[in-house]
Design an enzyme around this catalytic site. Structure first.
Site, PDB file in Angstrom:
ATOM      1  N   THR A   1       8.980  -0.653   5.215  1.00  0.00           N
ATOM      2  CA  THR A   1       8.612  -0.161   3.877  1.00  0.00           C
ATOM      3  C   THR A   1       9.535   1.006   3.534  1.00  0.00           C
ATOM      4  O   THR A   1       9.780   1.888   4.358  1.00  0.00           O
ATOM      5  CB  THR A   1       7.143   0.294   3.834  1.00  0.00           C
ATOM      6  OG1 THR A   1       6.917   1.270   4.859  1.00  0.00           O
ATOM      7  CG2 THR A   1       6.197  -0.882   4.058  1.00  0.00           C
TER       8      THR A   1
ATOM      9  N   ASN B   1       6.072   0.859   8.819  1.00  0.00           N
ATOM     10  CA  ASN B   1       6.165   2.094   8.027  1.00  0.00           C
ATOM     11  C   ASN B   1       6.923   3.141   8.834  1.00  0.00           C
ATOM     12  O   ASN B   1       6.354   3.781   9.714  1.00  0.00           O
ATOM     13  CB  ASN B   1       4.773   2.616   7.670  1.00  0.00           C
ATOM     14  CG  ASN B   1       4.839   3.915   6.876  1.00  0.00           C
ATOM     15  OD1 ASN B   1       5.928   4.391   6.559  1.00  0.00           O
ATOM     16  ND2 ASN B   1       3.682   4.473   6.567  1.00  0.00           N
TER      17      ASN B   1
ATOM     18  N   ASP C   1      -3.672   3.563   8.831  1.00  0.00           N
ATOM     19  CA  ASP C   1      -4.566   2.787   7.968  1.00  0.00           C
ATOM     20  C   ASP C   1      -4.063   2.706   6.518  1.00  0.00           C
ATOM     21  O   ASP C   1      -4.644   2.009   5.697  1.00  0.00           O
ATOM     22  CB  ASP C   1      -5.970   3.412   7.983  1.00  0.00           C
ATOM     23  CG  ASP C   1      -6.610   3.307   9.361  1.00  0.00           C
ATOM     24  OD1 ASP C   1      -6.570   2.205   9.942  1.00  0.00           O
ATOM     25  OD2 ASP C   1      -7.143   4.319   9.860  1.00  0.00           O
ATOM     26  N   GLY C   2      -3.000   3.413   6.214  1.00  0.00           N
ATOM     27  CA  GLY C   2      -2.481   3.423   4.846  1.00  0.00           C
ATOM     28  C   GLY C   2      -1.885   2.095   4.408  1.00  0.00           C
ATOM     29  O   GLY C   2      -2.098   1.650   3.278  1.00  0.00           O
TER      30      GLY C   2
ATOM     31  N   SER D   1       1.698   0.711  11.483  1.00  0.00           N
ATOM     32  CA  SER D   1       1.469   1.865  10.613  1.00  0.00           C
ATOM     33  C   SER D   1       0.149   2.513  10.986  1.00  0.00           C
ATOM     34  O   SER D   1      -0.452   2.168  11.998  1.00  0.00           O
ATOM     35  CB  SER D   1       1.379   1.367   9.172  1.00  0.00           C
ATOM     36  OG  SER D   1       0.226   0.535   9.027  1.00  0.00           O
TER      37      SER D   1
ATOM     38  N   SER E   1      -1.050   7.956  12.253  1.00  0.00           N
ATOM     39  CA  SER E   1      -1.927   9.005  12.783  1.00  0.00           C
ATOM     40  C   SER E   1      -3.393   8.576  12.710  1.00  0.00           C
ATOM     41  O   SER E   1      -4.183   8.937  13.569  1.00  0.00           O
ATOM     42  CB  SER E   1      -1.697  10.340  12.074  1.00  0.00           C
ATOM     43  OG  SER E   1      -1.159  10.172  10.804  1.00  0.00           O
ATOM     44  N   GLY E   2      -3.773   7.815  11.684  1.00  0.00           N
ATOM     45  CA  GLY E   2      -5.119   7.266  11.638  1.00  0.00           C
ATOM     46  C   GLY E   2      -5.052   5.770  11.898  1.00  0.00           C
ATOM     47  O   GLY E   2      -4.435   5.036  11.131  1.00  0.00           O
TER      48      GLY E   2
HETATM   49  P1  ADP Z   1      -0.416   7.702   8.772  1.00  0.00           P
HETATM   50  O1  ADP Z   1      -1.569   7.171   9.561  1.00  0.00           O
HETATM   51  O2  ADP Z   1       0.479   8.543   9.621  1.00  0.00           O
HETATM   52  O3  ADP Z   1      -0.841   8.379   7.508  1.00  0.00           O
HETATM   53  P2  ADP Z   1       0.274   5.299   7.280  1.00  0.00           P
HETATM   54  O4  ADP Z   1       0.930   4.091   7.788  1.00  0.00           O
HETATM   55  O5  ADP Z   1      -1.155   5.223   6.965  1.00  0.00           O
HETATM   56  O6  ADP Z   1       0.497   6.459   8.358  1.00  0.00           O
HETATM   57  O7  ADP Z   1       1.123   5.716   6.019  1.00  0.00           O
HETATM   58  C1  ADP Z   1       1.030   6.869   5.283  1.00  0.00           C
HETATM   59  C2  ADP Z   1       1.685   6.657   3.928  1.00  0.00           C
HETATM   60  O8  ADP Z   1       3.085   6.383   4.039  1.00  0.00           O
HETATM   61  C3  ADP Z   1       1.133   5.471   3.143  1.00  0.00           C
HETATM   62  O9  ADP Z   1       0.432   5.958   2.030  1.00  0.00           O
HETATM   63  C4  ADP Z   1       2.377   4.693   2.700  1.00  0.00           C
HETATM   64  O10 ADP Z   1       2.300   4.318   1.338  1.00  0.00           O
HETATM   65  C5  ADP Z   1       3.485   5.674   2.876  1.00  0.00           C
HETATM   66  N1  ADP Z   1       4.816   5.077   3.101  1.00  0.00           N
HETATM   67  C6  ADP Z   1       5.141   3.822   3.478  1.00  0.00           C
HETATM   68  N2  ADP Z   1       6.476   3.673   3.614  1.00  0.00           N
HETATM   69  C7  ADP Z   1       7.022   4.873   3.324  1.00  0.00           C
HETATM   70  C8  ADP Z   1       8.361   5.375   3.270  1.00  0.00           C
HETATM   71  N3  ADP Z   1       9.406   4.607   3.595  1.00  0.00           N
HETATM   72  N4  ADP Z   1       8.517   6.668   2.925  1.00  0.00           N
HETATM   73  C9  ADP Z   1       7.478   7.465   2.611  1.00  0.00           C
HETATM   74  N5  ADP Z   1       6.191   7.047   2.631  1.00  0.00           N
HETATM   75  C10 ADP Z   1       5.961   5.781   2.979  1.00  0.00           C
END
Ligand code: ADP
Ligand code: MG
Length: 396
Positions: free
Chosen positions: A55, A23, A82-83, A80, A114-115
């Site tokens: 992604t 991500n 936890d998302g 990434s 971040s999480g």
């Molecule tokens: P964090 O812990 O920083 O929130 P995550 O990996 O949990 O990081 O992701 C946060 C969100 O980013 C998720 O809900 C995911 O769907 C979204 N995401 C994934 N790929 C992309 C992208 N290319 N652009 C924007 N958002 C994205």
């Protein structure tokens, strides 16, 4: 060499076939460089079979999981927060062969967001390279997943659901982003000192409500001496032609998610549940894993596949000093024993928040402030862990 490998891997599958999802947007945007610098070299040295995909938008990881070739991969590794694992579990759950997909594919998280709670629970570290090593040597572990129904939606939660002070401190402090990690603690303290209540009606399917008994069961599980099975189902499968996949786990290839034992939020309340008013509720926190963040071991008695969620409820009207003590106890590992912490093992619940504004968090994401119902499915999902049996916490 074989003896060395045997010592190094034990029951863990060697040369795992790993679909890596990155991500680029997660955390501070460093996932790609963390992967290249700290994770990829370890996967390469362990001769894992790797395919990397970034992604491109929110929801993309879920789509990839939905279309994933179950014969081709053993693991989906999310670089990434936890998302992405949340999306992957739900993507697998959305398939017509959901049961089989959730059993076949081990979902793991490498800490690039971040999480990173999932990684702390299963790999016992927040370091990307140590987590990569834990994945290389990880044991396949069934993990409970929770069905949440709200409105006419059903989704899978793998980490937590919260209403009240935790949900609001997390989701309702966006305007304090400049504070960094302190934003949560600050938001929490402000509400705690105000003794802010979040009135709800709650019905719970209780399995164990006695802390002493919960502790005993947990300790028994941690001290069991039987080692995990010497050959992982995964390895047996690889030695056979892949056509044997269909029935080896006893499930029909066409089966979707298991039916809901307790129905949905739109059904009548299950017979044995009673809707009870909690007019002074401070915190409703249901957990499927132990850590909710690094150093936040809220659910000290949580086990990966005991078929239970752990439920914490705390009243908002307890003495302020006791409330602050409980908050501090989360970090020093004594939260479970705090006098005002009501800790139960449960199989499901319904919660009806009162009022029309507020926060509900599922796996750290905001969902509508409306009634919802949850129930746990024992060992529905698959992850990799160090022990094969518990989360990487200090024993209770
Ligand atoms: P964090 O812990 O920083 O929130 P995550 O990996 O949990 O990081 O992701 C946060 C969100 O980013 C998720 O809900 C995911 O769907 C979204 N995401 C994934 N790929 C992309 C992208 N290319 N652009 C924007 N958002 C994205
Ligand atoms: Mg559990």
């Amino acid at each position: 060499m074989e003896r060395l490998l045997e010592r190094a891997y034990g029951a863990s599958q060697r040369r795992k076939r790993i679909k890596v999802l990155i991500n680029p947007y997660g955390g501070t945007g460093a996932a790609q460089s963390l992967y290249t610098q700290y994770i990829e070299p370890i996967f390469a040295a362990a001769q894992c079979d790797i395919d990397v995909e970034r992604t491109n938008y929110s929801g993309h990881a879920g789509e990839i999981a939905k279309e994933l070739d179950l014969h081709r991969w053993d693991v989906v590794a999310c670089c990434s927060g936890d998302g992405l694992p949340y999306e992957v579990f739900n993507g697998l759950a959305a398939r017509s062969d959901a049961l089989r997909a959730l059993k076949r594919i081990a979902v793991v998280q490498l800490p690039c967001g971040s999480g990173n709670a999932m990684c702390h629970n299963l790999n016992g570290t927040g370091s990307p390279s140590l987590a990569a090593l834990a994945v290389v040597k990880g044991l396949r572990t069934p993990m409970d997943l929770v069905s949440v129904t709200q409105g006419d939606k059903r989704y899978l939660s793998f980490l937590s659901q919260s209403v009240g002070i935790v949900a609001e401190s997390d989701l309702g402090t966006e305007h304090l982003r400049w504070m960094g990690a302190a934003r949560f603690t600050y938001g929490f303290l402000v509400r705690l000192l105000r003794k802010q209540a979040y009135p709800c009606d709650i019905a719970v399917g209780v399995e164990i409500d006695n802390k002493q008994e919960i502790r005993q069961i947990y300790q028994r599980e941690r001290s069991r001496t039987t080692s995990p099975p010497s050959t992982e189902p995964q390895q047996q499968q690889q030695q056979q032609p892949s056509t044997s996949l269909g029935s080896e786990d006893g499930t029909d290839a066409s089966e979707g998610l298991p039916p809901l034992r307790y129905g949905t939020i739109n059904d009548p309340l299950p017979e044995k549940w009673t809707l009870t008013p909690y007019p002074h509720l401070g915190n409703f926190y249901a957990g499927n894993m132990a850590y909710m963040a690094a150093d936040s071991n809220f659910f000290q008695a949580s086990l990966p596949s005991d078929g239970c969620m752990d439920l914490i409820t705390i009243s908002a009207s307890i003495p302020r000093l006791a409330a602050i003590k409980s908050l501090l106890a989360v970090e020093n590992g004594t939260f479970f024993d705090q006098q005002y912490v009501n800790y139960r093992k449960i199989s499901g619940y319904r919660i009806v928040p009162r009022g029309d504004k507020g926060y509900v968090s599922v796996d750290g994401e905001r969902v509508p402030f409306r009634p919802f119902q949850a129930e746990v499915h024992r060992g529905l999902g698959t992850v990799l862990s160090k022990s094969g049996r518990w989360y990487e916490t200090k024993p209770l």
